[in-house]
Design an enzyme around this catalytic site. Sequence first.
Site, short mmCIF file in Angstrom:
data_model
loop_
_atom_site.label_atom_id
_atom_site.label_comp_id
_atom_site.label_asym_id
_atom_site.label_seq_id
_atom_site.Cartn_x
_atom_site.Cartn_y
_atom_site.Cartn_z
N MET A 148 -44.81 26.95 -28.32
CA MET A 148 -44.27 28.13 -28.97
C MET A 148 -42.75 28.10 -29.07
SD MET A 148 -45.05 32.14 -28.12
CE MET A 148 -44.59 31.95 -26.39
N LEU A 149 -42.08 27.75 -27.99
CA LEU A 149 -40.61 27.68 -28.04
C LEU A 149 -40.15 26.39 -28.68
CD1 LEU A 149 -37.80 28.67 -27.37
CD2 LEU A 149 -38.06 27.72 -25.08
N ASP A 196 -45.04 11.77 -22.29
CA ASP A 196 -45.42 12.33 -21.00
C ASP A 196 -44.18 12.30 -20.12
OD1 ASP A 196 -46.33 12.86 -18.45
OD2 ASP A 196 -48.05 11.50 -18.55
N ILE A 197 -43.61 13.47 -19.82
CA ILE A 197 -42.33 13.49 -19.12
C ILE A 197 -42.46 13.09 -17.65
CG2 ILE A 197 -41.36 15.23 -20.67
CD1 ILE A 197 -41.62 17.25 -18.34
N ALA A 238 -43.49 21.89 -20.24
CA ALA A 238 -43.75 22.55 -18.96
C ALA A 238 -45.23 22.80 -18.77
CB ALA A 238 -42.99 23.88 -18.89
N THR A 288 -47.44 25.69 -17.79
CA THR A 288 -47.22 27.14 -17.78
C THR A 288 -48.47 27.94 -17.45
OG1 THR A 288 -47.63 27.25 -20.17
CG2 THR A 288 -45.33 26.97 -19.45
N TYR A 333 -46.54 28.36 -9.63
CA TYR A 333 -45.79 28.12 -10.87
C TYR A 333 -44.30 28.33 -10.64
CZ TYR A 333 -43.88 29.14 -15.51
OH TYR A 333 -43.10 29.17 -16.64
#
Length: 313
Positions: free
Chosen positions: A21-22, A46-47, A68, A70, A136
């Site tokens: 979304m962001l 893939d971070i 992230a 989330t 989280y």
Amino acid sequence: MAATYARGVAMRWLVTGASGMLGSEVVRVLTAASEDVTAVDRAGLDITRPGDVRAAVAGHDVVVNCAAYTAVDPAEADEATAFAVNAVGAAAVARAAHEAGARLVHVSTDYVMGEVASAPPLPWHEDASPDPRTAYGRSKLAGEWAVRAECPDHLVVRTAWLYGRDGTCFPRTIAVLAAERGALEVVDDQWGQPTWALDLARLVHRLVARGAPAGTYHGTAAGETSWFEFARAVVGAAGMDPALVRAVPTSARPRGAARPSWSVLGHESLAAAGVEAIGPWEQRWVAAAGEVLADLATVGRPAGQDSSRSVSR
């Protein structure tokens, strides 16, 4: 040495989590500003794989890390996965950005904060001591620490109550359920700042374009409201009667992970840097509503149908 933003000269930007979304809004804003943008989603990067991250970051001037984990409730049972993405992954991105001489914008969250101690509560200052109460939140706070340690030229941008035109978010869910169910119960004792993802994306661009000093910033709309009042505003914008929304306390609707009761973030760092903050949440919701709700079928059953469902973040 970090790249210097030169007005009128396109920067080379890398956006991770670009299908979210962001992330999608960051790409939209940068493209409209004629920046040179590389957008990568989870399938493309893939971070948690440092070698892949280093290769992806190379050659860029600015990295915006929107990637992230989330899923707030599932993280309680799988904190290791949340930590792998939000902390270890963030460290890999930060280390690669520093090696490449790139400025890093890392997106964080209100969940790193604890419970308010003042009465009445004041907006959280950027320098307030964090005290996360969820898996989280702990994973995101660890990510903040990693970013500060690995990449001195960082902008940690905390946000909260984010909504947008893509994917699942509170306003879209509320509008659909109000149409389908005819009545909703929404918590009225959690307070925050509904924030349009497009506004946050624009703020990210402003921070970099204006050379904001490295540090922590809060990327939320101004003002404050409850989930209940926000839900009423959403239902009204969708052309339905706000009276469909009923208020309930958080205690009546327990969740897997605790939700912050006070997610109102202050914007002192933005003011000090001379960067324009996001406007009042009510005004921004009026501007956003048509786009956020555009593709939803919100003409539902008559309000008299008695079928309620509880909603909270």
